[in-house]
Design a protein around this motif. Structure first.
Motif, PDB file in Angstrom:
ATOM      1  N   TYR A  25       6.895   7.270  -7.086  1.00 55.66           N
ATOM      2  CA  TYR A  25       6.809   5.870  -7.497  1.00 55.66           C
ATOM      3  C   TYR A  25       5.511   5.645  -8.258  1.00 55.66           C
ATOM      4  O   TYR A  25       4.573   6.439  -8.179  1.00 55.66           O
ATOM      5  CB  TYR A  25       6.923   4.926  -6.285  1.00 55.66           C
ATOM      6  CG  TYR A  25       5.813   5.061  -5.271  1.00 55.66           C
ATOM      7  CD1 TYR A  25       5.874   6.029  -4.272  1.00 55.66           C
ATOM      8  CD2 TYR A  25       4.709   4.205  -5.292  1.00 55.66           C
ATOM      9  CE1 TYR A  25       4.862   6.152  -3.330  1.00 55.66           C
ATOM     10  CE2 TYR A  25       3.698   4.314  -4.365  1.00 55.66           C
ATOM     11  CZ  TYR A  25       3.780   5.295  -3.378  1.00 55.66           C
ATOM     12  OH  TYR A  25       2.770   5.414  -2.452  1.00 55.66           O
ATOM     13  N   PHE A  30       3.713  -1.273  -3.887  1.00 55.98           N
ATOM     14  CA  PHE A  30       4.760  -0.978  -2.911  1.00 55.98           C
ATOM     15  C   PHE A  30       4.130  -0.571  -1.586  1.00 55.98           C
ATOM     16  O   PHE A  30       3.221   0.258  -1.552  1.00 55.98           O
ATOM     17  CB  PHE A  30       5.671   0.147  -3.402  1.00 55.98           C
ATOM     18  CG  PHE A  30       6.501  -0.212  -4.599  1.00 55.98           C
ATOM     19  CD1 PHE A  30       6.643   0.688  -5.653  1.00 55.98           C
ATOM     20  CD2 PHE A  30       7.164  -1.419  -4.679  1.00 55.98           C
ATOM     21  CE1 PHE A  30       7.410   0.374  -6.762  1.00 55.98           C
ATOM     22  CE2 PHE A  30       7.932  -1.742  -5.781  1.00 55.98           C
ATOM     23  CZ  PHE A  30       8.057  -0.856  -6.819  1.00 55.98           C
ATOM     24  N   ALA A  92      11.602   1.635  -2.953  1.00 54.30           N
ATOM     25  CA  ALA A  92      10.242   1.192  -2.646  1.00 54.30           C
ATOM     26  C   ALA A  92      10.212  -0.323  -2.705  1.00 54.30           C
ATOM     27  O   ALA A  92      10.858  -0.928  -3.560  1.00 54.30           O
ATOM     28  CB  ALA A  92       9.254   1.783  -3.643  1.00 54.30           C
ATOM     29  N   SER A  93       9.456  -0.912  -1.781  1.00 57.61           N
ATOM     30  CA  SER A  93       9.509  -2.372  -1.698  1.00 57.61           C
ATOM     31  C   SER A  93       8.138  -2.990  -1.455  1.00 57.61           C
ATOM     32  O   SER A  93       7.200  -2.346  -0.976  1.00 57.61           O
ATOM     33  CB  SER A  93      10.465  -2.801  -0.584  1.00 57.61           C
ATOM     34  OG  SER A  93       9.925  -2.483   0.685  1.00 57.61           O
ATOM     35  N   ALA A  94       8.070  -4.243  -1.837  1.00 57.67           N
ATOM     36  CA  ALA A  94       6.967  -5.127  -1.491  1.00 57.67           C
ATOM     37  C   ALA A  94       7.625  -6.472  -1.208  1.00 57.67           C
ATOM     38  O   ALA A  94       8.833  -6.616  -1.410  1.00 57.67           O
ATOM     39  CB  ALA A  94       5.979  -5.223  -2.642  1.00 57.67           C
TER      40      ALA A  94
ATOM     41  N   SER B 101       7.964  -6.675   3.763  1.00 57.51           N
ATOM     42  CA  SER B 101       8.620  -5.587   3.034  1.00 57.51           C
ATOM     43  C   SER B 101       9.738  -4.940   3.834  1.00 57.51           C
ATOM     44  O   SER B 101      10.672  -4.382   3.257  1.00 57.51           O
ATOM     45  CB  SER B 101       7.588  -4.537   2.635  1.00 57.51           C
ATOM     46  OG  SER B 101       6.604  -5.108   1.799  1.00 57.51           O
TER      47      SER B 101
END
Lengths: 110, 117
Positions: A25, A30, A92-94, B101
């Motif tokens: 990434y 993230f 992938a996250s936020a 998240s």
């Protein structure tokens, strides 16, 4: 711009051996990473996740490793089984943002 | 529990037509989202909702509208269909109670395959 990349479109392994799926990434915002598994004509199924404060998370045969400095994560499946044959998506996250990789098709041969 | 359900399973539209893709969940989840999946591109977030009456845009919101009048339902509206909207659409929901998240650990529906000619 593809912020999450899975550079191997496919992977073939023998039953009983280890499968290693990789993901990179680019966005340092993230802070949570996930793997989903998808069979044909079905929706993705959540498999395992890891927070950015950890470097490893295990769940049975599945282990996810996170290397924040390299912006790299991997999924290890040990031992691999024919039923593991599917497409695996890294994500992938936020808060308010979620990006998926293009997927890796895993084939486990009996 | 039926989980996350989507209707229809398949749909063919002509350019310029409008339609609504339905999504419902019976798990009392607060967080719901819509994705599209195109060959070689993984899934891309269209819109998401953190609760009834609250929606926000994802990565590719143009050409789509959403509303969330109830906890259970999260319909996706195509205002004027274009061939570029040919895709497989997935709806998802999350059991997470905190909007962080980890809310992206989601249950997905089976998908709607949309073709726009």
């Amino acid at each position: 711009d593809q912020q999450v990349k899975q550079n191997s479109p496919s992977l073939s392994v023998q039953e009983g051996r280890i499968s290693i799926l990789n993901c990179d990434y680019t966005n340092s915002m993230f802070d949570y990473f996930l793997w989903y598994k998808k069979y044909p004509a079905e929706g993705p199924t959540f498999l395992i996740s890891i927070s950015s404060i950890k470097d490893k998370n295990e769940d049975g045969r599945f282990t996810v490793f996170l290397n924040k400095s390299a912006k790299h994560l991997s999924l290890h499946i040990v031992p691999s089984q024919p039923g593991d044959s599917a497409v695996y998506f890294c994500a992938a996250s936020a808060v308010g943002d979620m990006r998926f990789g293009a997927g890796t098709r895993l084939t486990v041969k009996p | 529990n039926a989980g996350v359900t989507q209707t229809p399973k398949f749909q063919v539209l002509k350019t310029g037509q409008s339609m609504t893709l339905q999504c419902a969940q019976d798990m009392n989840h607060e967080y719901m989202s819509w994705y599209r999946q195109d060959p070689g591109m993984g899934l891309r977030l269209i819109h998401y909702s953190v609760g009834a009456g609250i929606t926000d845009q994802g990565e590719v919101p143009n050409g789509y509208n959403v509303s969330r009048s109830t906890t259970e339902d999260f319909p996706l509206r195509l205002l004027s269909a274009a061939p570029s909207q040919t895709s497989v659409y997935f709806c998802a929901s999350s059991s997470t109670r905190t909007w962080d998240s980890s809310a992206w650990e989601q249950y997905f529906g089976p998908g709607t395959r949309l073709t726009v000619t």
